[in-house]
Design an enzyme around this catalytic site. Structure first.
Site, PDB file in Angstrom:
ATOM      1  CD  GLU A   1      -3.048  -1.097   2.200  1.00  0.00           C
ATOM      2  OE1 GLU A   1      -2.845  -0.445   3.232  1.00  0.00           O
ATOM      3  OE2 GLU A   1      -4.119  -1.687   1.984  1.00  0.00           O
TER       4      GLU A   1
ATOM      5  CD  GLU B   1      -3.904  -6.199   2.283  1.00  0.00           C
ATOM      6  OE1 GLU B   1      -4.747  -5.518   2.907  1.00  0.00           O
ATOM      7  OE2 GLU B   1      -2.674  -6.056   2.404  1.00  0.00           O
TER       8      GLU B   1
HETATM    9  C1  BGP Z   1      -4.546  -3.089   4.778  1.00  0.00           C
HETATM   10  C2  BGP Z   1      -3.199  -3.579   5.239  1.00  0.00           C
HETATM   11  C3  BGP Z   1      -3.229  -4.851   6.011  1.00  0.00           C
HETATM   12  C4  BGP Z   1      -4.497  -5.144   6.767  1.00  0.00           C
HETATM   13  C5  BGP Z   1      -5.758  -4.630   6.132  1.00  0.00           C
HETATM   14  C6  BGP Z   1      -6.974  -4.604   7.009  1.00  0.00           C
HETATM   15  O1  BGP Z   1      -4.547  -1.700   4.738  1.00  0.00           O
HETATM   16  O2  BGP Z   1      -2.345  -3.797   4.155  1.00  0.00           O
HETATM   17  O3  BGP Z   1      -2.047  -4.926   6.758  1.00  0.00           O
HETATM   18  O4  BGP Z   1      -4.390  -5.113   8.104  1.00  0.00           O
HETATM   19  O5  BGP Z   1      -5.613  -3.346   5.604  1.00  0.00           O
HETATM   20  O6  BGP Z   1      -6.928  -3.510   7.874  1.00  0.00           O
HETATM   21  P1  BGP Z   1      -7.197  -3.644   9.403  1.00  0.00           P
HETATM   22  O7  BGP Z   1      -6.213  -4.650   9.918  1.00  0.00           O
HETATM   23  O8  BGP Z   1      -6.992  -2.310   9.989  1.00  0.00           O
HETATM   24  O9  BGP Z   1      -8.594  -4.139   9.524  1.00  0.00           O
END
Ligand code: BGP
Length: 472
Positions: free
Chosen positions: A175, A366
């Site tokens: 990201e 993701e």
């Molecule tokens: C993205 C990241 C991840 C992950 C995901 C979900 O932004 O790359 O590392 O954690 O989001 O976010 P969160 O864990 O805050 O729910």
């Protein structure tokens, strides 16, 4: 038409959120190791050092470090074709300043990669996923220091060489566009400014933020150039947190403002990564923000020489923008318990926008629903809400493929429950595999297959053709 024959189905994780073993076998302290647990209404705290009386959820994660064999066997049971994970920078270079790598750290990833290969699972490696060495954050104010580029390149050189025969797919930064937004100041750029407090209270300084982001973009291009020159078998991708935004009304002012939000948040980084130069619209934006970037002639050359082979994104939600404000609520969409607006059609829109613009292969690396799970008396986890979310999003992927998008893979986020990056909670669960661990560090860490585990197994088996409930 359906999904392509060799479509890469799988799941995604990040070292700091699930490995644990934060100080074992020579590992150094990373930025994630000094973050406490927050919640929906309470931000995570950053402490400059580790305090013995505070709880840091990433320290133990879900103990993948000691349980990787069991976990990868479960991924294989679901039929994964690909597994996305990151390499903990501080396992290989504990402070980021060493000249020589830590052999024990390298050996751990040898084992993880070999275990994947044993089951025919393709590793997809994120080189840096929200966890630079804390020492670099302190010494150089994170990526604001140009020195980080050399440190990062030492890291890349070592891991490329070590895993070159077994790993084809690489993503230099998770990201990377986080740096265009406030949440990326600490999480992604490691800019501390001496801050010791609430994660979300860091003060914005666009001059610092865009300079640090520039250094990441240069590091990204350098890593890609090195890979292309030395390892032609590698496929190098980017990774963008795709923040799809709609204009809140059809008033041209709102449409224009939304276009601007889309450019800065989503397109800036990938325009540089695909086209090898800053887009024209950034000149005016930097002027208006009084940002003066220090860009050397070598930087300009490197950006041109280190462009990506495929585009990857995370996609969870969408928002709306108006001429007055960003991140407005869309009245047509439901929200998760953490307020993330669920929008599967948005995924189809995003994929089409990206493919129209760049015409290179795309992977969604993701996607998923963070939700509270409960274990029934019978010991099962009936996560129909998760199945429903994923089903609709996979349908949207299928539609995008029919639209002509060259989509090559899909890895759901947190395929096994892990620590949330944003809040540090364990309760915000994404997995097909339940992990017995709570927000305070209690639990046996035992793994359990959720209902969605069997559902996803079937999705993969039928190459996305059968998305119905497994009991249908
Ligand atoms: C993205 C990241 C991840 C992950 C995901 C979900 O932004 O790359 O590392 O954690 O989001 O976010 P969160 O864990 O805050 O729910």
């Amino acid at each position: 038409m359906g999904f392509p024959k060799n479509f890469l189905w799988g799941g995604a994780t990040a070292a700091n959120q699930f490995e644990g073993a934060w100080n074992e076998d020579g590992k150094g302290v990373s930025m994630a190791d000094v973050c406490t647990t927050g919640g929906v209404k309470k931000g995570r705290e950053i402490t400059l050092d580790v305090h013995p009386d505070l709880y840091y959820p990433n320290h133990d994660g879900i103990d993948f470090y000691h349980r990787y064999k069991e976990d990868i066997a479960l991924f294989a049971e679901m039929g994964f074709k690909v597994f996305r994970f990151s390499i903990g920078w501080t396992r290989i270079f504990p402070t980021g300043l060493e000249e020589k790598p830590n052999e024990a750290g390298l050996a751990f990833y040898d084992n993880v990669i070999d275990e994947c290969k044993k089951y025919g699972i393709e590793p997809l490696i994120t080189i840096s996923h929200y966890e630079m060495p804390m020492e670099l954050a302190k010494k150089y104010n994170g990526w604001l220091g140009r020195e980080c580029i050399d440190s990062y390149m030492r890291f890349c050189t070592v891991i490329f060489d070590r895993y070159k025969d077994r790993v084809r797919y690489w993503l230099p930064f998770n990201e990377i566009n986080a740096g265009t937004m406030m949440f990326g100041i600490y999480l992604s750029l490691g800019i501390l400014n001496g801050h010791d407090g609430n994660f979300s209270d860091v003060e914005d300084n666009p001059q610092q933020r865009f300079q640090a982001l520039h250094h990441q973009l240069v590091a990204n291009a350098k890593a890609i150039k090195l890979a292309h020159e030395k390892y032609p078998q590698f496929k190098m991708g980017n990774m963008i947190a795709y923040h799809l935004s709609y204009p809140i009304t059809c008033d041209a002012k709102d449409v224009l403002a939304n276009e601007h939000t889309m450019r800065i948040r989503n397109w800036l980084c990938s325009d540089v990564q695909v086209r090898g130069e800053y887009p024209a619209y950034m000149t005016r934006y930097f002027d208006e923000m009084s940002v003066k970037l220090n860009v050397t002639p070598e930087d300009i050359a490197i950006l041109k020489e280190g462009t990506i082979d495929f585009y990857t994104l995370s996609y969870y939600k969408s928002n709306c923008s108006s001429a007055a404000s960003d991140d407005l609520v869309n009245p047509y969409l439901p929200s998760s318990d953490w307020g993330w607006q669920i929008d599967e059609i948005g995924l189809r829109i995003a994929l089409n926008q990206i493919y129209d613009r760049y015409r290179i292969p795309i992977m969604v690396v993701e996607n998923g629903l963070g939700a509270y799970d409960t274990v029934t008396e019978a010991g099962t986890i009936e996560d129909d809400y998760r199945i429903d979310y994923l089903k609709k999003h996979i349908q949207a992927l299928g539609e995008a493929v029919e639209d002509g998008v060259d989509l090559i893979g899909y890895t759901t986020w947190g395929c096994i429950d892990l620590v949330s990056a944003g809040t540090g909670e364990m309760d915000k669960r994404y997995g097909f595999i339940y992990v017995d661990r709570d927000n305070f560090g209690n639990g046996t860490l035992e793994r359990k297959r959720k209902k969605s585990f069997f559902w996803y197994q079937n999705v993969i088996k039928t190459n996305g053709e059968f998305l119905g409930d497994i009991e249908d």
